[in-house]
Structures are given as C-alpha cells and as structure tokens.
Design a protein around this motif. Structure first.
Motif, short mmCIF file in Angstrom:
data_model
loop_
_atom_site.label_atom_id
_atom_site.label_comp_id
_atom_site.label_asym_id
_atom_site.label_seq_id
_atom_site.Cartn_x
_atom_site.Cartn_y
_atom_site.Cartn_z
N VAL A 1 0.85 -1.20 0.00
CA VAL A 1 0.00 0.00 0.00
C VAL A 1 0.89 1.24 0.00
CG1 VAL A 1 -1.72 1.30 1.32
CG2 VAL A 1 -1.88 -1.19 1.16
N ASN A 2 1.99 1.19 0.75
CA ASN A 2 2.88 2.34 0.81
C ASN A 2 3.51 2.64 -0.55
OD1 ASN A 2 4.71 0.24 0.68
ND2 ASN A 2 5.80 0.79 2.54
N LEU B 1 0.63 4.21 -2.77
CA LEU B 1 0.35 5.58 -2.34
C LEU B 1 1.55 6.50 -2.57
CD1 LEU B 1 -1.79 5.13 0.88
CD2 LEU B 1 -2.52 5.95 -1.36
#
Length: 198
Positions: A124-125, A128
C-alpha cells in the motif's frame, strides 16, 4: 483560519478531487506556509507509529516517551529531506523558466500525507507513494504552468539523487560477493564448520 484547519481542508479537498484542487488553487502565501504545512504533514504521518509505540510500552513510561520522541524526530528528519527534495525540484523547474519557490514548496507540501501517510503498510505504501509523486508532478505542472514532461523530470531527479547512494552501496556489496566467490582456493571457513560437526 488556523493552520491546522487549513491543513485539514487542503488535504481533504486535494484527496477527494485533486484535478479540481490543483487547477483552482490560487491562494498566495509566503514561503513559510508550505514549510509549516509540510512539517505538520510529516508529524501527522509519524504520529500513528508514535502512539502505537507509546501504547505498546504503557508499562514502561520511559521507553514509551523515548519511542514517541524517536518517531517524531524521524518526522522532522523526513521534513528536512522533503525540503531538500523540493529545493532540488525547484532548481530543475527554475531551469525550465518557472519562478516562485513558494509554489514549488506548495506542490511538494500538499501531497505529503498521501505520499507518506501509510508508510508502514507493505505494498500500500508503494502504491500511495507513486500516487503522491503523481500529485506532486501535477502540482508542479499546474502551479508553474509547465508541461507535465518537465514536471516529471523535476520530480524524478531528486528521487534519483536520493536513491543513488543506496543503489551504489547495494551494487558494491553484491559485487564484493560475486567477485569474491571464485578467488579463494582451499577450504572455506563455512566448510570447516561442517567438517567439525560431521
């Protein structure tokens, strides 16, 4: 309106509708506004980890306080690196004819929460982070009225500059092991250990 309320409003508007936000944003602030905005963003990004550290060390208040201070210090260190990244990007857009360092800092400060907000979640990092970089590129392009290609160059150069030392160190370590594999003759220390055990 306080800076914290402006920070909430700008982040909410930018996250919900980034295209409209960047095209309609026409406020004029000094250079201090985006710098303070970026500091609040980095501290907000580190705050969940600091709170988690405090909660997990609730029985040892000294260790909890040290953990909170360490994570907030990381937030300040990342803020300084973010300012350097924005300065490098501004140097590139300046070469392309853009003026106004405050605009560059705003383009870098506003997407900070998106780019680094969930840094502790794997995968997810990364997604994003790329989306936050896209928003910074969009901000540079819109605020400085330059092409998207020029904004990509301006945003990519600081990322490459920051990653280059790490890449060189990893390449040196890998090269050391690869080049060392065939250079020794005789029994290797690890093989001697197997002889002793057998």
């Amino acid at each position: 309106m306080s800076l914290l309320n402006q920070w909430k409003g700008v982040n909410g508007y930018m996250i919900n509708d980034p295209g409209t936000f960047f095209s309609e944003y026409n406020e004029s602030h000094g250079i201090g506004y985006p710098i303070a905005f970026m500091l609040i963003s980095y501290l907000a990004v580190m705050l969940p980890a600091a709170v988690l550290t405090a909660a997990l060390n609730i029985t040892a208040p000294g260790e909890a306080a040290i953990g909170v201070v360490i994570f907030l210090a990381f937030g300040i260190a990342y803020w300084i690196l973010g300012l350097v990244e924005a300065l490098l990007a501004h140097g590139v857009v300046y070469l392309f004819g853009a003026r106004g360092i405050a605009k560059t800092f705003e383009a870098y400060a506003f997407p900070t929460v998106v780019r680094y907000g969930l840094w502790w979640f794997p995968l997810v990092n990364i997604a994003l982070g790329f989306y936050g970089l896209y928003l910074q590129i969009k901000g540079l392009s819109t605020f400085h009225d330059i092409s998207t290609g020029k904004a990509v160059i301006a945003a990519a150069l600081p990322v490459v500059v920051f990653m280059l030392p790490g890449i060189l160190v990893i390449a040196a370590v890998v090269a050391t092991f690869v080049l060392d594999m065939g250079s020794q003759t005789g029994t290797q220390p690890a093989m001697l250990l197997f002889d002793v055990v057998a």
